[in-house]
Design an enzyme around this catalytic site. Structure first.
Site, PDB file in Angstrom:
ATOM      1  N   HIS A  20      13.049   1.825   2.943  1.00  7.03           N
ATOM      2  CA  HIS A  20      11.764   2.343   2.486  1.00  7.03           C
ATOM      3  C   HIS A  20      10.660   1.826   3.407  1.00  7.03           C
ATOM      4  O   HIS A  20      10.322   0.643   3.369  1.00  7.03           O
ATOM      5  CB  HIS A  20      11.555   1.820   1.060  1.00  7.03           C
ATOM      6  CG  HIS A  20      10.351   2.338   0.371  1.00  7.03           C
ATOM      7  ND1 HIS A  20      10.254   3.630  -0.099  1.00  7.03           N
ATOM      8  CD2 HIS A  20       9.176   1.734   0.067  1.00  7.03           C
ATOM      9  CE1 HIS A  20       9.081   3.791  -0.688  1.00  7.03           C
ATOM     10  NE2 HIS A  20       8.401   2.660  -0.593  1.00  7.03           N
ATOM     11  N   SER A  49       5.131   6.483   0.134  1.00  7.65           N
ATOM     12  CA  SER A  49       5.455   5.877  -1.150  1.00  7.65           C
ATOM     13  C   SER A  49       4.469   6.303  -2.237  1.00  7.65           C
ATOM     14  O   SER A  49       4.247   7.485  -2.434  1.00  7.65           O
ATOM     15  CB  SER A  49       5.497   4.357  -0.966  1.00  7.65           C
ATOM     16  OG  SER A  49       6.354   3.809  -1.917  1.00  7.65           O
TER      17      SER A  49
END
Ligand code: GTR
Length: 440
Positions: A420, A278
């Protein structure tokens, strides 16, 4: 601002996305992606075509690197290597079920300035006395969060997290300790060790706490020239600082290799893969692009400002990221808010800067905010540079693969099912990939 902070924290805690408020809704419709033209990585800004690997290395690569430095991540200050202080605060054998030597090291990147130590946690495979390749990774929530190993020193820099504001240090420590191992699912450390790699981590807050305080804490103020109170518009934001920290950790192991340290020299500083998820995937890409000593780079779900093409403006956009996280990039990058067509580069060139070193870009199916297709296309468009430099690049991959089917060559890509996050599936692919390049 408070809203954005809560938003950022929520993302870290639950690995899910909650949109920050912004003028319009994010676009998730492929048919609404604007028409865009990507800069050709193999054409100089003056129109000259790059026809050889020498020309890439000597002319075009520096040109692109310069643009990313001045317009996006910001320039890092000059740093004289080998000027750090360090101390090994703990060293123990037979940890993690007898698999690892554990080392905990405090690094003070600026000699005689012990105000912001970077505390490194390193596990080194115990079943060999050979030098081993290593994964370097910054973590989000402190070293104590990556494992349930209860002798890991809690990263007290987490005390800067706005959620701890006003709390006494003992209470912060207690909370950190109570939540030991809370992100352990993202770090299959024993699997990494079993595969013959060392695992080296530090908390990104140790380098620069992740919130917008006008660059008053963290590493930035230590480099201000007299009278300076914040970085100039072309100087480093937080992502560049995190990447800088990764370089300092590498400096440490390079230095350690030259002498002392019984165990530190077991990590081969010439075989270091840098990994990030990320926002830290953005930092890993920038570390790999700007620091050629990292020989393999892994970007897990890095999205906007990482592997995803900005000009597609799909999911998170330049304007959104600069609004929610004004401290991540340099001030100049804000010129491109809602103005991606003016960008003189795009993220395929961030990947190209890593060439010919192996790079793995990974997306997740439910992570549309990070624009998986934009990440795939950036990997694909980086390929010509890799090919010019004599590698197989993306190995002719032209179609986005099915989920959980890795594709490519020296540039590798997968889109995993799920959200995610970082999962054991992701790590198994990274280890297989690293085996190809980092094992004898
Ligand atoms: C989000 C941000 C993304 C990504 C993510 C993370 O809030 O919009 O760019 O970096 O945070 O780091 O978890």
């Amino acid at each position: 601002m408070l809203k954005f902070r809560i938003y950022a924290i929520t993302v870290v805690l639950f690995g899910e996305f909650i949109m920050p408020s912004y003028a319009s809704d994010p676009n998730y419709d492929e048919s609404k992606v604007p028409e865009y033209t990507l800069p050709d990585s193999l054409v100089m800004r003056n129109g000259e075509r790059v026809h050889s690997s020498e020309m890439w290395t000597q002319k075009r690569r520096p040109e692109i690197l310069h643009l990313f430095r001045e317009e996006m991540f910001g320039k890092t200050p000059k740093y004289q290597q080998n000027t750090m202080d360090s101390e090994i605060v703990e060293m123990k054998e037979n940890t993690l079920n007898g698999k690892a030597h554990r080392l905990q090291i405090r690094l003070y990147p600026i000699k005689n300035n012990h105000s912001f130590p970077i505390t490194i946690l390193a596990y080194i495979p115990q079943n060999t006395s050979e030098k081993v390749p290593a994964f370097f990774a910054l973590n989000f929530k402190g070293n104590q969060a990556v494992t349930t190993d209860n002798e890991v020193i809690p990263s007290i820099s987490m005390g800067y997290d706005p959620k701890f504001k006003g709390k006494p240090q003992e209470e912060i420590l207690r909370e950190l300790t109570e939540h030991r191992g809370e992100t352990a699912s993202r770090w299959p450390i024993e699997m990494i060790l079993d595969r013959g790699y060392a695992f080296v981590t530090a908390c990104y807050y140790d380098i620069d706490p992740d919130f917008n305080d006008g660059f008053q804490n963290g590493v930035h103020p230590d480099f201000y020239v007299p009278g300076q109170t914040q970085p100039a518009p072309d100087e480093w934001g937080s992502i560049a600082a995190w990447a800088w920290g990764l370089s300092r950790i590498l400096d440490y192991f390079e230095g350690a290799e030259k002498g002392e340290g019984e165990l530190t020299h077991r990590i081969d500083p010439q075989k270091v893969a840098v990994f990030g998820h990320s926002r830290l995937g953005k930092a890993a890409l920038w570390a790999g692009a700007s620091e050629e000593r990292f020989v393999l780079v892994i970007s897990n779900n890095s999205g906007c400002g990482g592997a995803a093409l900005s000009k597609r403006a799909f999911g998170e956009t330049v304007g959104r990221i600069n609004t929610a996280f004004p401290h991540w990039f340099c001030e100049n990058f804000k010129k491109y808010n809602e103005n991606e067509s003016a960008l003189p580069f795009d993220q395929h060139e961030l990947i190209a800067l890593i060439a010919p070193r192996p790079v793995y870009i990974a997306s997740a199916l439910e992570d549309q905010w990070a624009d998986p297709k934009g990440e795939f296309l950036a990997a694909q468009y980086a390929s010509p540079v890799y090919e010019l430099l004599g590698t197989d690049g993306f190995a002719g991959t032209a179609e986005m693969p099915e989920p959980n089917h890795p594709v490519g060559g020296t540039i590798h890509y997968h889109i995993r099912t799920g959200k995610h996050d970082v999962t054991p599936y992701d790590w198994r692919q990274y280890l297989d990939f690293a085996d190809k390049y980092l094992k004898p």
